[in-house]
Enzyme design. Structure first.
Site, PDB file in Angstrom:
ATOM      1  N   SER A  41       2.864  -2.060   3.364  1.00 34.10           N
ATOM      2  CA  SER A  41       3.858  -2.986   3.890  1.00 34.10           C
ATOM      3  C   SER A  41       5.202  -2.265   3.946  1.00 34.10           C
ATOM      4  O   SER A  41       5.309  -1.210   4.553  1.00 34.10           O
ATOM      5  CB  SER A  41       3.912  -4.249   3.028  1.00 34.10           C
ATOM      6  OG  SER A  41       4.782  -5.214   3.601  1.00 34.10           O
TER       7      SER A  41
ATOM      8  N   HIS B 115       1.608  -4.230   7.397  1.00 31.02           N
ATOM      9  CA  HIS B 115       2.349  -5.421   7.797  1.00 31.02           C
ATOM     10  C   HIS B 115       3.385  -5.010   8.839  1.00 31.02           C
ATOM     11  O   HIS B 115       4.447  -4.485   8.511  1.00 31.02           O
ATOM     12  CB  HIS B 115       3.062  -6.053   6.593  1.00 31.02           C
ATOM     13  CG  HIS B 115       2.125  -6.564   5.551  1.00 31.02           C
ATOM     14  ND1 HIS B 115       2.522  -6.797   4.251  1.00 31.02           N
ATOM     15  CD2 HIS B 115       0.810  -6.900   5.602  1.00 31.02           C
ATOM     16  CE1 HIS B 115       1.485  -7.254   3.554  1.00 31.02           C
ATOM     17  NE2 HIS B 115       0.444  -7.314   4.352  1.00 31.02           N
TER      18      HIS B 115
ATOM     19  N   ASP C 299       0.020  -8.674  -1.707  1.00 35.41           N
ATOM     20  CA  ASP C 299      -1.122  -8.555  -0.805  1.00 35.41           C
ATOM     21  C   ASP C 299      -1.892  -7.278  -1.102  1.00 35.41           C
ATOM     22  O   ASP C 299      -1.312  -6.205  -1.263  1.00 35.41           O
ATOM     23  CB  ASP C 299      -0.640  -8.553   0.645  1.00 35.41           C
ATOM     24  CG  ASP C 299      -1.790  -8.668   1.636  1.00 35.41           C
ATOM     25  OD1 ASP C 299      -2.832  -9.251   1.268  1.00 35.41           O
ATOM     26  OD2 ASP C 299      -1.642  -8.187   2.778  1.00 35.41           O
TER      27      ASP C 299
END
Length: 349
Positions: free
Chosen positions: A161, A188, A281
């Site tokens: 991310s 992401h 995540d």
């Protein structure tokens, strides 16, 4: 949410103020005209979120992002008037820890809410990430039925991310052209940047990098990048597919969704890698992979732009190895020669 605006254009600042005024829970605490001022103001009064322009005098948004994340880290959303023309700068800033990017809203039009919607949606997502203190609810039930089709090559499943582009570039640069693993990346990033990111990563990699299309099958020596705002997952037959479910996930595409699908449906060995990023995540998915006997790696704190996702994985004891980013590619090369059978347990260092 306490928000700071960094932009040298008065019209852009006014547009951002008007958008934020639509949500009473947001408050502008200061405005900076260039990156140097932003670094100083963050040190004096750290906001919850910085709306960072890319092109500014004195110090641009890329360098300002780097300094802020190094000195007084906070959430940074890039806001630029021409995302397509600034793709390289966007990835550079994301490599330093910026979370996402959105077009600068304009004052034109009769419906202020329509023009404000993209920015407010991004801010809402980041607000959830900032406040995410509990593990994401992931269906951890594993399918008993595995694909009948053999997938002999190992799968390298990578999640990233904030800070991910730079970390991924370093990792891919360390993999040789004859690398025998199939590589799938879930980063992401908004879907409009996926193709550009694949091209950008390809400049740092001897392996071909392209976006993953519906129905693609991971193959040795090829890097596939999740390409939409839906979740990438493996399905029966070892193919890739996209799904909007679970719809409530803040993380899109979700690393956890892909890791769990790899755990359930990939017939060969898997090496799970969780890189820099805000939130949690991928932590539960990495834990599921380790519990099933697959090798797992988390990036260490010192080399992370944002030590969120790897921290959550380490807290769950999900990582066999915790490594600096420049040591992960060599570890992957070594791990392929000692990959345990799925379902077995081998935590060799």
């Amino acid at each position: 949410m306490k928000i700071a605006i960094v932009n040298d254009l008065p019209l852009a600042v006014e547009a951002l103020r008007r958008v934020l005024a639509l949500r009473p829970e947001h408050r502008v605490i200061w405005v900076a005209e260039n990156g140097a001022q932003a670094v100083q103001r963050c040190a004096e009064q750290r906001p919850d979120l910085v709306l960072m322009d890319l092109l500014m005098p004195v110090v641009d948004g890329v360098e300002a992002t780097r300094r802020i994340m190094a000195e007084t880290p906070c959430a940074i959303l890039l806001v630029t008037s021409n995302m397509g023309a600034n793709t390289a700068r966007v990835f550079d800033a994301m490599g330093h820890g910026a979370l996402d990017v959105v077009d600068t809203p304009t004052l034109a039009g009769t419906d202020p809410h329509a023009g404000a919607a993209p920015l407010l949606a991004k801010i809402e997502i980041i607000g959830k990430l900032i406040g995410d203190s509990a593990p994401a609810r992931v269906d951890a039930a594993r399918s008993a039925a595995r694909s009948r089709k053999s997938c002999p090559q190992p799968l390298i499943a990578i999640g990233a991310s904030a800070g991910g582009p730079a970390a991924l570039a370093t990792l891919l640069h360390g993999l040789p052209a004859d690398f025998p693993g199939a590589v799938v990346i879930v980063q992401h990033v908004d879907e409009q940047f996926a193709a550009g990111m694949a091209q950008w990563l390809g400049q740092h990699s001897t392996l071909p990098v392209r976006v993953a299309a519906e129905g693609d099958r991971p193959a040795a020596g090829v890097v596939l990048l999740a390409a939409t705002n839906d979740h990438l997952r493996l399905v029966a037959g070892g193919c890739l597919a996209y799904t909007p479910i679970p719809r409530e996930y803040v993380y899109r595409p979700s690393v956890d969704v892909f890791f769990h699908s790899a755990c359930a449906l990939w017939r060969g060995g898997v090496v799970g890698v969780l890189l820099t990023g805000m939130g949690r995540d991928g932590a539960l998915g990495l834990k599921a992979l380790r519990d099933q006997g697959h090798h797992t790696i988390a990036q260490d704190q010192a080399s992370c732009a944002v030590y969120g996702m790897p921290r959550a994985a380490v807290a769950l004891d999900a990582a066999v190895d915790v490594l600096p980013i420049d040591a992960i590619a060599p570890r992957l090369r070594a791990a392929l020669s000692m990959q345990p059978e799925p379902g077995g347990h081998d935590d060799r260092p």
